[in-house]
Motif scaffolding. Structure first.
Motif, PDB file in Angstrom:
ATOM      1  N   PRO A  85       0.840  -1.204   0.000  1.00 32.44           N
ATOM      2  CA  PRO A  85       0.000   0.000   0.000  1.00 32.44           C
ATOM      3  C   PRO A  85       0.877   1.258   0.000  1.00 32.44           C
ATOM      4  O   PRO A  85       1.944   1.282   0.619  1.00 32.44           O
ATOM      5  CB  PRO A  85      -0.785  -0.128   1.314  1.00 32.44           C
ATOM      6  CG  PRO A  85       0.118  -0.920   2.208  1.00 32.44           C
ATOM      7  CD  PRO A  85       0.838  -1.895   1.310  1.00 32.44           C
ATOM      8  N   ILE A  86       0.412   2.284  -0.709  1.00 27.29           N
ATOM      9  CA  ILE A  86       1.154   3.534  -0.843  1.00 27.29           C
ATOM     10  C   ILE A  86       0.592   4.539   0.157  1.00 27.29           C
ATOM     11  O   ILE A  86      -0.567   4.946   0.066  1.00 27.29           O
ATOM     12  CB  ILE A  86       1.041   4.076  -2.275  1.00 27.29           C
ATOM     13  CG1 ILE A  86       1.609   3.042  -3.264  1.00 27.29           C
ATOM     14  CG2 ILE A  86       1.776   5.401  -2.410  1.00 27.29           C
ATOM     15  CD1 ILE A  86       1.344   3.360  -4.716  1.00 27.29           C
ATOM     16  N   VAL A  87       1.407   4.917   1.132  1.00 30.22           N
ATOM     17  CA  VAL A  87       0.977   5.831   2.195  1.00 30.22           C
ATOM     18  C   VAL A  87       1.479   7.233   1.864  1.00 30.22           C
ATOM     19  O   VAL A  87       2.687   7.488   1.860  1.00 30.22           O
ATOM     20  CB  VAL A  87       1.515   5.382   3.563  1.00 30.22           C
ATOM     21  CG1 VAL A  87       0.998   6.312   4.666  1.00 30.22           C
ATOM     22  CG2 VAL A  87       1.123   3.936   3.846  1.00 30.22           C
ATOM     23  N   ASP A 222      -7.767  28.045   9.334  1.00 29.85           N
ATOM     24  CA  ASP A 222      -6.909  26.883   9.545  1.00 29.85           C
ATOM     25  C   ASP A 222      -5.701  27.011   8.626  1.00 29.85           C
ATOM     26  O   ASP A 222      -5.832  26.955   7.401  1.00 29.85           O
ATOM     27  CB  ASP A 222      -7.677  25.588   9.278  1.00 29.85           C
ATOM     28  CG  ASP A 222      -8.737  25.331  10.338  1.00 29.85           C
ATOM     29  OD1 ASP A 222      -8.642  25.920  11.438  1.00 29.85           O
ATOM     30  OD2 ASP A 222      -9.664  24.552  10.078  1.00 29.85           O
ATOM     31  N   ASN A 223      -4.538  27.189   9.231  1.00 25.74           N
ATOM     32  CA  ASN A 223      -3.352  27.584   8.466  1.00 25.74           C
ATOM     33  C   ASN A 223      -2.342  26.472   8.215  1.00 25.74           C
ATOM     34  O   ASN A 223      -1.619  26.515   7.228  1.00 25.74           O
ATOM     35  CB  ASN A 223      -2.646  28.738   9.188  1.00 25.74           C
ATOM     36  CG  ASN A 223      -3.571  29.900   9.442  1.00 25.74           C
ATOM     37  OD1 ASN A 223      -4.138  30.461   8.517  1.00 25.74           O
ATOM     38  ND2 ASN A 223      -3.748  30.271  10.707  1.00 25.74           N
ATOM     39  N   THR A 224      -2.268  25.502   9.121  1.00 27.52           N
ATOM     40  CA  THR A 224      -1.374  24.361   8.936  1.00 27.52           C
ATOM     41  C   THR A 224      -2.183  23.091   9.164  1.00 27.52           C
ATOM     42  O   THR A 224      -2.825  22.941  10.208  1.00 27.52           O
ATOM     43  CB  THR A 224      -0.186  24.396   9.906  1.00 27.52           C
ATOM     44  OG1 THR A 224       0.531  25.619   9.734  1.00 27.52           O
ATOM     45  CG2 THR A 224       0.757  23.224   9.650  1.00 27.52           C
ATOM     46  N   ILE A 225      -2.161  22.193   8.177  1.00 21.75           N
ATOM     47  CA  ILE A 225      -3.033  21.021   8.212  1.00 21.75           C
ATOM     48  C   ILE A 225      -2.259  19.799   7.730  1.00 21.75           C
ATOM     49  O   ILE A 225      -1.451  19.887   6.795  1.00 21.75           O
ATOM     50  CB  ILE A 225      -4.263  21.220   7.303  1.00 21.75           C
ATOM     51  CG1 ILE A 225      -5.003  22.512   7.650  1.00 21.75           C
ATOM     52  CG2 ILE A 225      -5.218  20.039   7.401  1.00 21.75           C
ATOM     53  CD1 ILE A 225      -6.166  22.804   6.724  1.00 21.75           C
ATOM     54  N   LEU A 226      -2.514  18.666   8.348  1.00 19.09           N
ATOM     55  CA  LEU A 226      -2.010  17.387   7.871  1.00 19.09           C
ATOM     56  C   LEU A 226      -3.105  16.698   7.067  1.00 19.09           C
ATOM     57  O   LEU A 226      -4.267  16.692   7.483  1.00 19.09           O
ATOM     58  CB  LEU A 226      -1.606  16.483   9.040  1.00 19.09           C
ATOM     59  CG  LEU A 226      -0.621  17.046  10.064  1.00 19.09           C
ATOM     60  CD1 LEU A 226      -0.320  15.995  11.125  1.00 19.09           C
ATOM     61  CD2 LEU A 226       0.660  17.543   9.394  1.00 19.09           C
ATOM     62  N   PHE A 227      -2.740  16.136   5.933  1.00 17.43           N
ATOM     63  CA  PHE A 227      -3.648  15.299   5.142  1.00 17.43           C
ATOM     64  C   PHE A 227      -2.978  13.956   4.921  1.00 17.43           C
ATOM     65  O   PHE A 227      -1.751  13.861   4.827  1.00 17.43           O
ATOM     66  CB  PHE A 227      -3.940  15.930   3.775  1.00 17.43           C
ATOM     67  CG  PHE A 227      -4.922  17.055   3.804  1.00 17.43           C
ATOM     68  CD1 PHE A 227      -6.280  16.812   3.686  1.00 17.43           C
ATOM     69  CD2 PHE A 227      -4.479  18.365   3.927  1.00 17.43           C
ATOM     70  CE1 PHE A 227      -7.191  17.859   3.706  1.00 17.43           C
ATOM     71  CE2 PHE A 227      -5.378  19.416   3.940  1.00 17.43           C
ATOM     72  CZ  PHE A 227      -6.741  19.163   3.837  1.00 17.43           C
ATOM     73  N   ARG A 228      -3.804  12.931   4.808  1.00 17.50           N
ATOM     74  CA  ARG A 228      -3.240  11.585   4.686  1.00 17.50           C
ATOM     75  C   ARG A 228      -4.178  10.692   3.876  1.00 17.50           C
ATOM     76  O   ARG A 228      -5.400  10.768   4.004  1.00 17.50           O
ATOM     77  CB  ARG A 228      -3.064  11.017   6.094  1.00 17.50           C
ATOM     78  CG  ARG A 228      -2.583   9.575   6.169  1.00 17.50           C
ATOM     79  CD  ARG A 228      -2.474   9.163   7.639  1.00 17.50           C
ATOM     80  NE  ARG A 228      -2.382   7.736   7.782  1.00 17.50           N
ATOM     81  CZ  ARG A 228      -1.286   7.024   7.723  1.00 17.50           C
ATOM     82  NH1 ARG A 228      -0.133   7.652   7.525  1.00 17.50           N
ATOM     83  NH2 ARG A 228      -1.283   5.720   7.874  1.00 17.50           N
ATOM     84  N   ILE A 229      -3.580   9.869   2.997  1.00 20.99           N
ATOM     85  CA  ILE A 229      -4.343   8.904   2.219  1.00 20.99           C
ATOM     86  C   ILE A 229      -3.504   7.649   2.028  1.00 20.99           C
ATOM     87  O   ILE A 229      -2.286   7.723   1.880  1.00 20.99           O
ATOM     88  CB  ILE A 229      -4.766   9.498   0.837  1.00 20.99           C
ATOM     89  CG1 ILE A 229      -5.807   8.603   0.139  1.00 20.99           C
ATOM     90  CG2 ILE A 229      -3.570   9.709  -0.040  1.00 20.99           C
ATOM     91  CD1 ILE A 229      -7.172   8.684   0.728  1.00 20.99           C
ATOM     92  N   VAL A 230      -4.145   6.496   2.078  1.00 21.74           N
ATOM     93  CA  VAL A 230      -3.471   5.230   1.819  1.00 21.74           C
ATOM     94  C   VAL A 230      -4.082   4.612   0.564  1.00 21.74           C
ATOM     95  O   VAL A 230      -5.291   4.430   0.474  1.00 21.74           O
ATOM     96  CB  VAL A 230      -3.625   4.256   3.010  1.00 21.74           C
ATOM     97  CG1 VAL A 230      -2.943   2.926   2.687  1.00 21.74           C
ATOM     98  CG2 VAL A 230      -3.032   4.864   4.287  1.00 21.74           C
ATOM     99  N   ILE A 231      -3.218   4.334  -0.430  1.00 16.97           N
ATOM    100  CA  ILE A 231      -3.680   3.739  -1.689  1.00 16.97           C
ATOM    101  C   ILE A 231      -3.389   2.245  -1.657  1.00 16.97           C
ATOM    102  O   ILE A 231      -2.229   1.828  -1.620  1.00 16.97           O
ATOM    103  CB  ILE A 231      -2.956   4.385  -2.889  1.00 16.97           C
ATOM    104  CG1 ILE A 231      -3.114   5.916  -2.874  1.00 16.97           C
ATOM    105  CG2 ILE A 231      -3.477   3.818  -4.199  1.00 16.97           C
ATOM    106  CD1 ILE A 231      -2.303   6.620  -3.926  1.00 16.97           C
TER     107      ILE A 231
END
Length: 234
Positions: A85-87, A222-231
């Motif tokens: 899986p691609i994180v 909201d000025n600094t944000i984490l985003f995350r997806i697993v393919i």
């Protein structure tokens, strides 16, 4: 109508050359150094104002334009190798002059900024869309400010005081790992082009219809944000 065969041949050859040329440019995206794996991925990212992309905990790519550059909007197109899986882990930042969250402090343009983010990832061999930003992505806000819109109207705004208060959250430990759960993170919010008003680089990308402009639910504060997806493997 009589069609000149020489002119027709010229037009056909020109069209074929254009198509081949476009295909060649797509195939010749430079694969980012230090990436290994059985799958080659083509990625496109546009962010207001800046992003860093990690493949797991490996820094894959940073926005090539510094966040301190005024109106630092640009798109990045690239390729990398990976295994499923691609994180994919993103750190997104909208420009802020200080922790108040304001831009152009002390000038007539003093204001709250606004963010925006869009990305898409394809299998380089098949062209199949593997992932694109939408409301299924999860995010965590690390910096929110100012707490009140009135901060932008202050003659001498001071970060942390009155309407210019702000909140911060530390990056969770091991958030880039495959095993990390984002169940407690909020779903991303989709925004229209008119909401984000993307510029400088956005229009040069052929965005898939499934790729949406996203942010947290507060585009301005909201000025600094984490985003995350697993393919996962298709």
């Amino acid at each position: 109508m009589i069609i000149n065969p020489l002119r027709l041949t010229f037009v056909v050859m020109a069209c074929l050359a254009l198509l081949v040329g476009c295909g060649r440019r797509e195939q010749n995206r430079n694969v980012l150094k230090g990436t290994t794996g059985a799958v080659t991925i083509h990625g496109d990212v546009w962010a207001d104002n800046w992003f860093a992309l990690y493949l797991g905990d490996q820094l894959l790519l940073e926005d090539s334009v510094s966040i301190t550059t005024e109106r630092s909007f640009n798109a990045e197109s690239f390729a990398f190798n990976a295994d499923y899986p691609i994180v994919l882990n993103f750190v997104l930042k909208d420009f802020k002059e200080d922790d108040s969250g304001l831009e152009y402090i002390g000038t007539k343009k003093q204001q709250l900024g606004d963010g925006g983010f869009i990305a898409q990832f394809r299998d380089a061999t098949t062209g199949k869309l593997l992932a694109a930003t939408d409301s299924s992505w999860r995010c965590l806000v690390l910096h929110h400010g100012p707490v009140e819109d009135d901060c932008a109207a202050q003659a001498s705004p001071v970060a942390g005081e009155g309407p210019c208060a702000f909140t911060t959250t530390a990056e969770p430990p091991n958030w880039k790992s495959e095993a990390f759960s984002t169940e407690q993170w909020q779903a991303a919010t989709e925004f229209s082009v008119s909401d984000v008003r993307p510029k400088d680089g956005y229009d040069r990308i052929a965005w898939d219809q499934d790729a949406r402009l996203i942010w947290s639910d507060d585009l301005k504060k909201d000025n600094t944000i984490l985003f995350r997806i697993v393919i996962d493997k298709p």
